[in-house]
Enzyme design. Structure first.
Site, PDB file in Angstrom:
ATOM      1  CG  HIS A 296      -9.941   2.836   2.107  1.00 37.96           C
ATOM      2  ND1 HIS A 296     -10.089   1.452   2.083  1.00 37.96           N
ATOM      3  CD2 HIS A 296      -8.961   3.633   2.616  1.00 37.96           C
ATOM      4  CE1 HIS A 296      -9.077   1.156   2.213  1.00 37.96           C
ATOM      5  NE2 HIS A 296      -8.590   2.110   2.665  1.00 37.96           N
TER       6      HIS A 296
ATOM      7  CB  SER B  45      -0.552  -0.018   0.785  1.00 37.27           C
ATOM      8  OG  SER B  45      -1.361   1.318   1.661  1.00 37.27           O
ATOM      9  CB  SER B  46       1.109   4.697  -0.912  1.00 35.77           C
ATOM     10  OG  SER B  46      -0.322   4.834  -1.107  1.00 35.77           O
ATOM     11  CB  CYS B  47       0.566   3.491   3.904  1.00 30.99           C
ATOM     12  SG  CYS B  47      -0.402   2.196   4.696  1.00 30.99           S
TER      13      CYS B  47
ATOM     14  CE  LYS C  15      -1.549  -5.217   3.455  1.00 30.46           C
ATOM     15  NZ  LYS C  15      -1.798  -6.018   2.671  1.00 30.46           N
TER      16      LYS C  15
ATOM     17  CE1 TYR D 112      -3.616  -2.657   5.487  1.00 26.26           C
ATOM     18  CE2 TYR D 112      -2.546  -0.300   3.790  1.00 26.26           C
ATOM     19  CZ  TYR D 112      -3.544  -1.969   4.028  1.00 26.26           C
ATOM     20  OH  TYR D 112      -3.338  -2.572   3.527  1.00 26.26           O
TER      21      TYR D 112
HETATM   22  O1  GFB Z   1      -9.433   7.009   2.025  1.00 29.47           O
HETATM   23  P1  GFB Z   1      -8.804   7.066   3.728  1.00 29.47           P
HETATM   24  O2  GFB Z   1      -9.551   6.805   4.567  1.00 29.47           O
HETATM   25  O3  GFB Z   1      -7.530   6.688   4.038  1.00 29.47           O
HETATM   26  O4  GFB Z   1      -9.102   8.601   3.672  1.00 29.47           O
HETATM   27  P2  GFB Z   1      -6.046   7.644   4.075  1.00 29.47           P
HETATM   28  C1  GFB Z   1      -8.508   9.556   3.109  1.00 29.47           C
HETATM   29  C2  GFB Z   1      -9.086  10.847   3.239  1.00 29.47           C
HETATM   30  O5  GFB Z   1     -10.054  10.980   3.257  1.00 29.47           O
HETATM   31  C3  GFB Z   1      -8.345  11.746   4.646  1.00 29.47           C
HETATM   32  C4  GFB Z   1     -10.542  11.564   3.579  1.00 29.47           C
HETATM   33  O6  GFB Z   1      -7.609  13.105   4.438  1.00 29.47           O
HETATM   34  C5  GFB Z   1      -9.735  11.769   5.146  1.00 29.47           C
HETATM   35  O7  GFB Z   1     -10.344  12.508   6.197  1.00 29.47           O
HETATM   36  N1  GFB Z   1     -12.387  11.857   4.012  1.00 29.47           N
HETATM   37  C6  GFB Z   1     -13.407  12.817   4.370  1.00 29.47           C
HETATM   38  C7  GFB Z   1     -12.916  10.702   4.437  1.00 29.47           C
HETATM   39  N2  GFB Z   1     -14.670  12.209   4.293  1.00 29.47           N
HETATM   40  C8  GFB Z   1     -14.127  11.186   4.307  1.00 29.47           C
HETATM   41  C9  GFB Z   1     -15.307   9.784   4.798  1.00 29.47           C
HETATM   42  O8  GFB Z   1     -16.552  10.322   4.873  1.00 29.47           O
HETATM   43  N3  GFB Z   1     -14.367   8.547   5.057  1.00 29.47           N
HETATM   44  C10 GFB Z   1     -13.076   8.546   4.995  1.00 29.47           C
HETATM   45  N4  GFB Z   1     -12.785   7.556   4.729  1.00 29.47           N
HETATM   46  N5  GFB Z   1     -12.508   9.423   4.351  1.00 29.47           N
HETATM   47  C11 GFB Z   1      -5.484   4.867   3.965  1.00 29.47           C
HETATM   48  C12 GFB Z   1      -4.759   4.273   5.259  1.00 29.47           C
HETATM   49  O9  GFB Z   1      -5.276   6.295   4.283  1.00 29.47           O
HETATM   50  O10 GFB Z   1      -5.871   4.860   2.775  1.00 29.47           O
HETATM   51  C13 GFB Z   1      -4.636   2.605   5.059  1.00 29.47           C
HETATM   52  O11 GFB Z   1      -4.826   4.151   7.076  1.00 29.47           O
HETATM   53  C14 GFB Z   1      -4.071   2.488   3.118  1.00 29.47           C
HETATM   54  O12 GFB Z   1      -3.808   2.278   6.038  1.00 29.47           O
HETATM   55  C15 GFB Z   1      -5.103   3.230   2.769  1.00 29.47           C
HETATM   56  O13 GFB Z   1      -3.316   3.101   3.048  1.00 29.47           O
HETATM   57  C16 GFB Z   1      -5.576   3.319   1.184  1.00 29.47           C
HETATM   58  O14 GFB Z   1      -5.879   7.535   2.433  1.00 29.47           O
HETATM   59  O15 GFB Z   1      -6.535   8.758   4.889  1.00 29.47           O
END
Ligand code: GFB
Length: 333
Positions: free
Chosen positions: A197, A125-127, A158, A154
């Site tokens: 996500h 994953s890119s994280c 990875k 996580y």
């Molecule tokens: O996709 P996401 O949950 O994961 O969130 P990450 C990306 C961005 O979208 C963050 C915002 O800045 C969130 O605050 N966001 C806005 C939201 N509204 C929402 C919402 O309703 N739901 C969610 N989920 N986000 C994950 C990692 O990071 O991505 C994992 O935690 C993994 O480890 C994955 O790498 C691909 O991109 O921040």
């Protein structure tokens, strides 16, 4: 020596294909968004696709995993089984993310070596990259700085998987490779608002707001972070391509080369869904990493570029959501 035959390290070029024809190809994690996309992509290959449901083999159990792999003897493994989730799930359930991912990758990679799997592709994953890595993030940014705290557990699991593939290649000559996908979306995504996500979450929220005739919908965080989003069927195509053409130690980034701010993404999703109300921002929710754009030069030099524009991929995903999730009682949205 048991397992993979020790062989001289060779760099295989774009034209040196590892054909899947006639091989037994196991997609570990076939019910997930990534695994199901790989299965769809493999429909057009002349290979036997193997899958096994979780209720039959729990990949966190070493003995079960070894027994099933020894009995089924896959030639090729796509290791797409993983505990995944969005920012909140990662932030609040770090133990599950580190334990389950370490267990799955350890069990599958070790068993693959023992039974002599010809080729294995591990998905990261890119994280895995440092929170403040220079953008776009090249493969050599790995371990160059501190990780993003919301998904450190996580990411460390990875990173361990990448290192396992590298170590098994070095010590045992196993043809195990690693791909690092960017943020993904598409059919069979998780549409649960607590654990999903950003793309599926905003789709559910925009749909609910439209249905309710609400004046606004809530977006987590500031809307300022930037994310690169890839349609999962493009990812599956890239993974099959890498399986065929790539055989080397360094992991390979898989992305589109373009990113958007969360605010731009939210607006795009509202347009796709047909919700025209206001966007409100919930500052109590974390932003996570400020930016995660992958450097995709290595992938492009291997002859692969992503195809699906973000708007088209989101429209196809919303279509999936309307057909398979909304109204079926399987969403919390
Ligand atoms: O996709 P996401 O949950 O994961 O969130 P990450 C990306 C961005 O979208 C963050 C915002 O800045 C969130 O605050 N966001 C806005 C939201 N509204 C929402 C919402 O309703 N739901 C969610 N989920 N986000 C994950 C990692 O990071 O991505 C994992 O935690 C993994 O480890 C994955 O790498 C691909 O991109 O921040």
């Amino acid at each position: 020596m048991k397992g993979c035959a020790r062989k001289k390290r060779v760099r295989i070029g774009v034209t040196d294909v590892f054909p899947l024809n006639g091989l037994r190809v196991w997609v570990a994690g076939h019910t997930g968004m990534v695994g199901s996309a790989i299965c769809r992509r493999l429909d057009s290959e002349d290979c036997d696709v193997l899958t096994v449901p979780r209720r039959q083999v729990d990949l966190r159990r070493q003995a079960d995993t070894e027994a099933w792999m020894a009995a089924e003897r896959p030639d090729v493994v796509f290791l797409a089984a993983a505990r995944v989730g969005g920012i909140q799930a990662n932030d609040t359930r770090p133990a599950e993310f580190i334990y389950e991912n370490l267990a799955i990758e350890t069990n599958v990679i070790q068993a693959a070596k023992t039974i002599g799997v010809k080729k294995l592709l591990f998905l990261g994953s890119s994280c895995i990259y440092p929170r403040l890595a220079p953008q776009p993030m090249a493969e050599d940014a790995l371990l160059a700085g501190p990780l993003e705290p919301t998904n450190q557990s996580y990411a460390i699991a990875k990173i361990a998987g990448i290192e396992m593939c590298r170590a098994y290649r070095r010590q045992f000559g196993c043809d195990f490779i690693s791909a690092m996908p960017t943020n993904l979306y598409g059919a069979h995504d998780n549409f649960d608002l607590e654990s999903s996500h950003v793309a599926p979450a905003l789709m559910v929220k925009a749909h609910a707001a439209k249905q309710a005739g609400a004046p606004e919908m809530m977006v987590w965080g500031s809307g300022k972070p930037r994310r690169e989003l890839m349609f999962v069927d493009d990812l599956a195509d890239a993974l099959v391509h890498l399986m065929k053409v790539y055989s080397d130690e360094p992991h390979v980034n898989v992305g589109t080369g373009q990113d958007v701010s969360i605010a731009e993404l939210a607006q795009l999703i509202c347009d796709v869904v047909g919700f025209s109300g206001r966007l409100e921002y919930d500052a109590s929710k974390p932003d996570g990493a400020p930016r995660k754009l992958l450097d995709v030069h290595r992938l492009r030099s291997l002859g692969w570029t992503s195809k699906t524009p973000l708007h088209d991929g989101l429209a196809q995903t919303y279509d999936f959501y309307l057909r398979q999730v909304a109204g079926s009682g399987t969403t919390t949205g």
